[in-house]
Scaffold this motif. Structure first.
Motif, PDB file in Angstrom:
ATOM      1  N   ALA A 168      32.166 -47.902  18.215  1.00  0.00           N
ATOM      2  CA  ALA A 168      30.834 -48.003  17.612  1.00  0.00           C
ATOM      3  C   ALA A 168      30.024 -46.740  17.879  1.00  0.00           C
ATOM      4  N   ARG A 169      30.103 -46.234  19.116  1.00  0.00           N
ATOM      5  CA  ARG A 169      29.375 -45.000  19.458  1.00  0.00           C
ATOM      6  C   ARG A 169      29.875 -43.830  18.613  1.00  0.00           C
ATOM      7  N   LEU A 170      31.188 -43.689  18.494  1.00  0.00           N
ATOM      8  CA  LEU A 170      31.758 -42.582  17.727  1.00  0.00           C
ATOM      9  C   LEU A 170      31.443 -42.716  16.245  1.00  0.00           C
ATOM     10  N   ALA A 171      31.467 -43.949  15.742  1.00  0.00           N
ATOM     11  CA  ALA A 171      31.213 -44.174  14.319  1.00  0.00           C
ATOM     12  C   ALA A 171      29.808 -43.732  13.925  1.00  0.00           C
ATOM     13  N   ALA A 172      28.872 -43.842  14.854  1.00  0.00           N
ATOM     14  CA  ALA A 172      27.493 -43.451  14.559  1.00  0.00           C
ATOM     15  C   ALA A 172      27.368 -41.957  14.304  1.00  0.00           C
ATOM     16  N   ASP A 188      29.398 -44.571   2.288  1.00  0.00           N
ATOM     17  CA  ASP A 188      30.220 -45.576   1.622  1.00  0.00           C
ATOM     18  C   ASP A 188      30.725 -46.615   2.619  1.00  0.00           C
ATOM     19  N   VAL A 189      31.136 -46.150   3.806  1.00  0.00           N
ATOM     20  CA  VAL A 189      31.641 -47.076   4.818  1.00  0.00           C
ATOM     21  C   VAL A 189      30.499 -47.905   5.387  1.00  0.00           C
ATOM     22  N   GLN A 190      29.357 -47.277   5.623  1.00  0.00           N
ATOM     23  CA  GLN A 190      28.205 -48.008   6.138  1.00  0.00           C
ATOM     24  C   GLN A 190      27.779 -49.106   5.163  1.00  0.00           C
ATOM     25  N   GLN A 191      27.845 -48.797   3.868  1.00  0.00           N
ATOM     26  CA  GLN A 191      27.510 -49.810   2.876  1.00  0.00           C
ATOM     27  C   GLN A 191      28.509 -50.948   2.908  1.00  0.00           C
ATOM     28  N   ASP A 203      36.787 -42.066  13.387  1.00  0.00           N
ATOM     29  CA  ASP A 203      37.471 -40.785  13.179  1.00  0.00           C
ATOM     30  C   ASP A 203      38.245 -40.340  14.416  1.00  0.00           C
ATOM     31  N   ASN A 204      38.902 -41.311  15.046  1.00  0.00           N
ATOM     32  CA  ASN A 204      39.751 -41.034  16.205  1.00  0.00           C
ATOM     33  C   ASN A 204      41.091 -41.716  15.938  1.00  0.00           C
ATOM     34  N   ARG A 205      42.117 -40.918  15.741  1.00  0.00           N
ATOM     35  CA  ARG A 205      43.397 -41.475  15.324  1.00  0.00           C
ATOM     36  C   ARG A 205      44.003 -42.404  16.376  1.00  0.00           C
ATOM     37  N   MET A 206      43.755 -42.117  17.629  1.00  0.00           N
ATOM     38  CA  MET A 206      44.283 -42.986  18.671  1.00  0.00           C
ATOM     39  C   MET A 206      43.620 -44.354  18.604  1.00  0.00           C
ATOM     40  N   LEU A 207      42.304 -44.362  18.416  1.00  0.00           N
ATOM     41  CA  LEU A 207      41.600 -45.636  18.284  1.00  0.00           C
ATOM     42  C   LEU A 207      42.018 -46.353  17.001  1.00  0.00           C
ATOM     43  N   GLU A 208      42.181 -45.593  15.922  1.00  0.00           N
ATOM     44  CA  GLU A 208      42.562 -46.208  14.649  1.00  0.00           C
ATOM     45  C   GLU A 208      43.919 -46.895  14.761  1.00  0.00           C
ATOM     46  N   HIS A 209      44.779 -46.323  15.572  1.00  0.00           N
ATOM     47  CA  HIS A 209      46.094 -46.922  15.777  1.00  0.00           C
ATOM     48  C   HIS A 209      45.973 -48.309  16.414  1.00  0.00           C
ATOM     49  N   LEU A 210      44.882 -48.531  17.131  1.00  0.00           N
ATOM     50  CA  LEU A 210      44.672 -49.803  17.817  1.00  0.00           C
ATOM     51  C   LEU A 210      43.935 -50.832  16.969  1.00  0.00           C
ATOM     52  N   SER A 211      43.582 -50.468  15.730  1.00  0.00           N
ATOM     53  CA  SER A 211      42.813 -51.396  14.900  1.00  0.00           C
ATOM     54  C   SER A 211      43.592 -52.674  14.611  1.00  0.00           C
ATOM     55  N   GLY A 212      44.923 -52.559  14.529  1.00  0.00           N
ATOM     56  CA  GLY A 212      45.732 -53.756  14.305  1.00  0.00           C
ATOM     57  C   GLY A 212      45.639 -54.739  15.456  1.00  0.00           C
ATOM     58  N   PHE A 239      35.137 -55.972   9.043  1.00  0.00           N
ATOM     59  CA  PHE A 239      34.036 -55.248   9.679  1.00  0.00           C
ATOM     60  C   PHE A 239      34.533 -54.465  10.891  1.00  0.00           C
ATOM     61  N   HIS A 240      35.249 -55.130  11.768  1.00  0.00           N
ATOM     62  CA  HIS A 240      35.699 -54.480  12.998  1.00  0.00           C
ATOM     63  C   HIS A 240      36.771 -53.428  12.723  1.00  0.00           C
ATOM     64  N   SER A 241      37.649 -53.681  11.755  1.00  0.00           N
ATOM     65  CA  SER A 241      38.669 -52.690  11.409  1.00  0.00           C
ATOM     66  C   SER A 241      38.034 -51.440  10.814  1.00  0.00           C
ATOM     67  N   LEU A 242      37.060 -51.630   9.922  1.00  0.00           N
ATOM     68  CA  LEU A 242      36.358 -50.492   9.323  1.00  0.00           C
ATOM     69  C   LEU A 242      35.640 -49.673  10.383  1.00  0.00           C
ATOM     70  N   LEU A 243      35.032 -50.354  11.320  1.00  0.00           N
ATOM     71  CA  LEU A 243      34.274 -49.658  12.363  1.00  0.00           C
ATOM     72  C   LEU A 243      35.189 -48.746  13.178  1.00  0.00           C
ATOM     73  N   ILE A 244      36.355 -49.232  13.507  1.00  0.00           N
ATOM     74  CA  ILE A 244      37.296 -48.420  14.270  1.00  0.00           C
ATOM     75  C   ILE A 244      37.794 -47.250  13.438  1.00  0.00           C
ATOM     76  N   GLN A 245      38.038 -47.487  12.149  1.00  0.00           N
ATOM     77  CA  GLN A 245      38.535 -46.420  11.286  1.00  0.00           C
ATOM     78  C   GLN A 245      37.506 -45.308  11.098  1.00  0.00           C
ATOM     79  N   VAL A 246      36.230 -45.673  10.969  1.00  0.00           N
ATOM     80  CA  VAL A 246      35.195 -44.666  10.733  1.00  0.00           C
ATOM     81  C   VAL A 246      34.867 -43.887  11.997  1.00  0.00           C
TER      82      VAL A 246
END
Length: 288
Positions: free
Chosen positions: A163-167, A173-176, A213-222, A204-211
């Motif tokens: 959440a901190r990184l996404a800000a 588009d993602v925020q919308q 912009d950290n590939r290691m975190l995105e890998h954990l979205s599943g 919501f939670h998957s999008l937040l992790i994806q936005v």
């Protein structure tokens, strides 16, 4: 369709028929009786049918689910090898289905195949505990309490940071889309539609992790998605739709729109600690 396991006294084919099977069979002296194919928890069977159906898998997927659940539940242990011939006969599936299923389980770290030893269940320390299937099997088996606690602790570590990184990444588009998910959750809650609420919450939670912009975190979205699907217990604000949970989701969106990383992180921590049960497992940060 794969049927229920046959009774233990059903006839078994000759071990010689396994000569072309890549998973080696253990010597006959090591095999004392047959595995307890009928010992699975009834609740596990329900999960297996749901999971296989939702993923559109056939016999192969159903067998992976059944064997995986039985291994995780402890019904199939390391005390005897998993003999492909016996598995095929118990579940009335072909050797090809058994072979491919065991390969999937081996890739997940649940079993290993060694010459002169056979295919055996591996210790828990070797399992890929971040695999979504294993997360699901553990969450509905005897280890359900440990699994849910561990998932809650992992989410507490991952999502506030995301959440901190996404800000810091002002993608309108993602925020919308995140705002849209909150609105969908609100409508679903008003209509008592728990399924729609759950799906919107998961996105919501998957999008937040994806936005973030950290590939290691995105890998954990599943993992987060799996946690939301199997949580089932009173561990986070996402498990029980209510006005408080919805408000925290909205505050996260507001903080992202303002680019306020600290506020987004704080709102996420509040969301994950809505219920007292979580505060006992993962204490909320102290005020300074």
């Amino acid at each position: 369709m794969m049927t229920a396991a046959r009774s233990a006294d059903s006839g078994l084919a000759s071990p010689g028929e396994l000569d072309r099977y890549p998973y080696a069979e253990a010597p006959a002296v090591d095999r004392v009786g047959a595995p307890a194919w009928d010992g699975a928890d009834p609740e596990l069977g329900r999960v297996g049918r749901r999971a296989a159906g939702s993923r559109g898998r056939g016999l192969h997927g159903q067998l992976v689910q059944q064997l995986g659940q039985m291994i995780v539940s402890g019904d199939l242990g390391a005390d005897r090898p998993l003999v492909p011939e016996e598995i095929g006969q118990r579940f009335e599936v072909s050797r090809t289905v058994v072979r491919e299923s065991l390969r999937v389980l081996e890739a997940k770290g649940l079993v290993s195949a060694r010459p002169n030893v056979g295919t055996r269940v591996r210790p828990v320390s070797d399992w890929n505990l971040l695999d979504p299937d294993i997360i699901e099997w553990r969450a509905f088996g005897p280890q359900r309490d440990d699994q849910r606690r561990e998932l809650s602790e992992l989410r507490w570590t991952i999502e506030p940071l995301a959440a901190r990184l996404a800000a810091g990444h002002g993608r309108e588009d993602v925020q919308q889309r995140l705002t849209d998910m909150v609105e969908i959750m609100g409508h679903a809650m008003a209509q008592g539609d728990a399924l729609t609420f759950s799906r919107a919450d998961s996105e919501f939670h998957s999008l937040l992790i994806q936005v973030a912009d950290n590939r290691m975190l995105e890998h954990l979205s599943g993992i987060v998605s799996a946690a939301l699907q199997v949580s089932g217990g009173p561990v986070t604000g996402c498990d029980r739709p209510n006005e408080t949970s919805l408000a925290h989701h909205g505050r996260i969106c507001d903080a992202l729109a303002k680019g306020d990383g600290a506020a987004a992180e704080a709102a996420m921590r509040q969301l994950l600690a809505v219920h007292p049960e979580v505060e006992r497992v993962v204490p909320a940060p102290r005020e300074h």
